[in-house]
Design an enzyme around this catalytic site. Structure first.
Site, PDB file in Angstrom:
ATOM      1  N   ASP A 189      26.251  79.656  34.423  1.00  0.00           N
ATOM      2  CA  ASP A 189      25.532  80.160  33.249  1.00  0.00           C
ATOM      3  C   ASP A 189      25.546  81.685  33.226  1.00  0.00           C
ATOM      4  O   ASP A 189      25.721  82.307  32.170  1.00  0.00           O
ATOM      5  CB  ASP A 189      24.087  79.655  33.262  1.00  0.00           C
ATOM      6  CG  ASP A 189      24.012  78.148  33.382  1.00  0.00           C
ATOM      7  OD1 ASP A 189      24.650  77.465  32.563  1.00  0.00           O
ATOM      8  OD2 ASP A 189      23.343  77.645  34.299  1.00  0.00           O
ATOM      9  N   HIS A 203      18.811  74.820  34.629  1.00  0.00           N
ATOM     10  CA  HIS A 203      20.201  74.691  34.178  1.00  0.00           C
ATOM     11  C   HIS A 203      20.228  73.614  33.094  1.00  0.00           C
ATOM     12  O   HIS A 203      20.553  72.451  33.333  1.00  0.00           O
ATOM     13  CB  HIS A 203      21.107  74.314  35.346  1.00  0.00           C
ATOM     14  CG  HIS A 203      22.522  74.029  34.931  1.00  0.00           C
ATOM     15  ND1 HIS A 203      23.341  74.976  34.365  1.00  0.00           N
ATOM     16  CD2 HIS A 203      23.253  72.892  34.984  1.00  0.00           C
ATOM     17  CE1 HIS A 203      24.516  74.440  34.100  1.00  0.00           C
ATOM     18  NE2 HIS A 203      24.487  73.164  34.465  1.00  0.00           N
TER      19      HIS A 203
END
Length: 331
Positions: free
Chosen positions: A145, A173
């Site tokens: 990410d 996440h």
């Protein structure tokens, strides 16, 4: 697929350098034995000078013995119509068993990176089932990410990605993750001085990072195996290489004792630094504003709800377990 990309990077010395021999001990499922045997043959035939041993097995109590690093990658994907509580429970049982095995036989300072989703809560389950190991050593992978966020900022600013620093992913996440453009820098300047379009930062940038994985699956027809493998390498190197002066990296870590008011007893992505010995410290005094703060709280609430769903896998033996059947588990 992730492991197939990753193993060759590990064997080549990309993580630990060209003077560190490595032994790979691969945990397989019953259905993966032939494919994994083929991967082992390729590793052997590649003649990596640092690769001294490759072994495969089905018993984590054998495979995890004396392990210095445990990369827990495999998990069952969420299928159509499957409630969140169901997939959390199915995968949670896998990571509970792996935590018990690590607790029993791994090195007492083993570093654990959980990749299988939902990785934050799976990491929490794993560490709770490994009470003799340092909770600080368990990580949930949010480096992919971070890498995605750095690329989007670089693209918008018209620079190469190495000009982007101090990039933090806060939280889970998932699509509630919070890419932090407030504290990130481009060529040493705050992002908001370089990219003055606040609407783009708050909407396009944030949503693009949050939903990048899903969009990739729609385009490619499969999940992001290659870039995930790259991000695992990046996450490991961040722990075994000193952090650049003034910079930091993102990783999902145990929240107990954190300086940001995040609820205790979660695994939450936050900014960290390392001196290169495998350990890390939380970066102190990173600023938040109302936009980031509100979204961090939403990600925190999601993780609290996930924790409630898997309370039966995280509570100490003999401790009263709260009711895990909560409406939030069904979403």
């Amino acid at each position: 697929m992730i492991s197939n990309h990753l193993l060759f990077k590990l064997a080549s010395g990309e993580v630990f350098g060209q003077d560190q021999p490595i032994a790979l001990k691969l945990l397989r499922s019953e259905s993966s034995v032939q494919a994994l045997e083929g991967v082992v043959m390729e590793l052997q035939d590649s003649l990596y000078p640092l690769l001294r041993e490759v072994s495969i097995g089905i018993d984590p109590y054998v495979i995890f013995e004396d392990a210095d690093w445990a990369l827990l990658i495999g998990a069952k994907p969420r299928g159509p119509g499957m409630e969140r509580a169901a997939i959390l429970d199915i995968n949670g049982q896998i990571f509970a068993e792996q935590g018990k095995a690590l607790n029993a036989v791994a090195s007492r300072n083993v570093e654990v990176i959980v990749v299988g989703n939902r990785c934050n809560t799976n990491a929490l389950i794993c560490l709770k089932n490994a009470p003799d190991l340092p909770a600080k050593n368990f990580h949930a992978l949010t480096r992919l990410d971070e890498n995605r966020a750095r690329f989007q900022l670089a693209l918008q600013a018209g620079v190469f990605y190495d000009k982007v620093a101090n990039m933090t992913i806060w939280g889970n996440h998932s699509t509630t993750q919070v890419p932090d453009f407030l504290n990130a820098k481009i060529s040493g300047r705050p992002v908001k001085e370089v990219i003055k379009d606040t609407k783009w930062l708050e909407e396009d940038f944030t949503i693009t990072v949050q939903k990048r994985g899903g969009v990739l699956i729609e385009k490619w027809g499969r999940s992001s195996a290659a870039s995930t493998a790259v991000s695992i390498v990046d996450a490991m190197r961040s722990l075994v290489t000193p952090s650049p002066e003034g910079d930091w990296f993102s990783t999902g870590v145990y929240t107990t004792g954190n300086p940001y008011g995040i609820a205790e007893d979660l695994v939450f992505s936050m900014p960290c630094r390392s001196n290169g010995d495998g350990d890390y410290e939380l970066v102190q005094d990173v600023a938040t504003d109302d936009f980031l703060g509100d979204r961090i709280k939403k990600s925190e609430a999601e993780l609290i709800a996930e924790k409630r769903c898997v309370a039966h896998l995280t509570e100490e033996k003999g401790h009263k377990v709260p009711n895990g059947k909560n409406d939030s588990c069904k979403k």
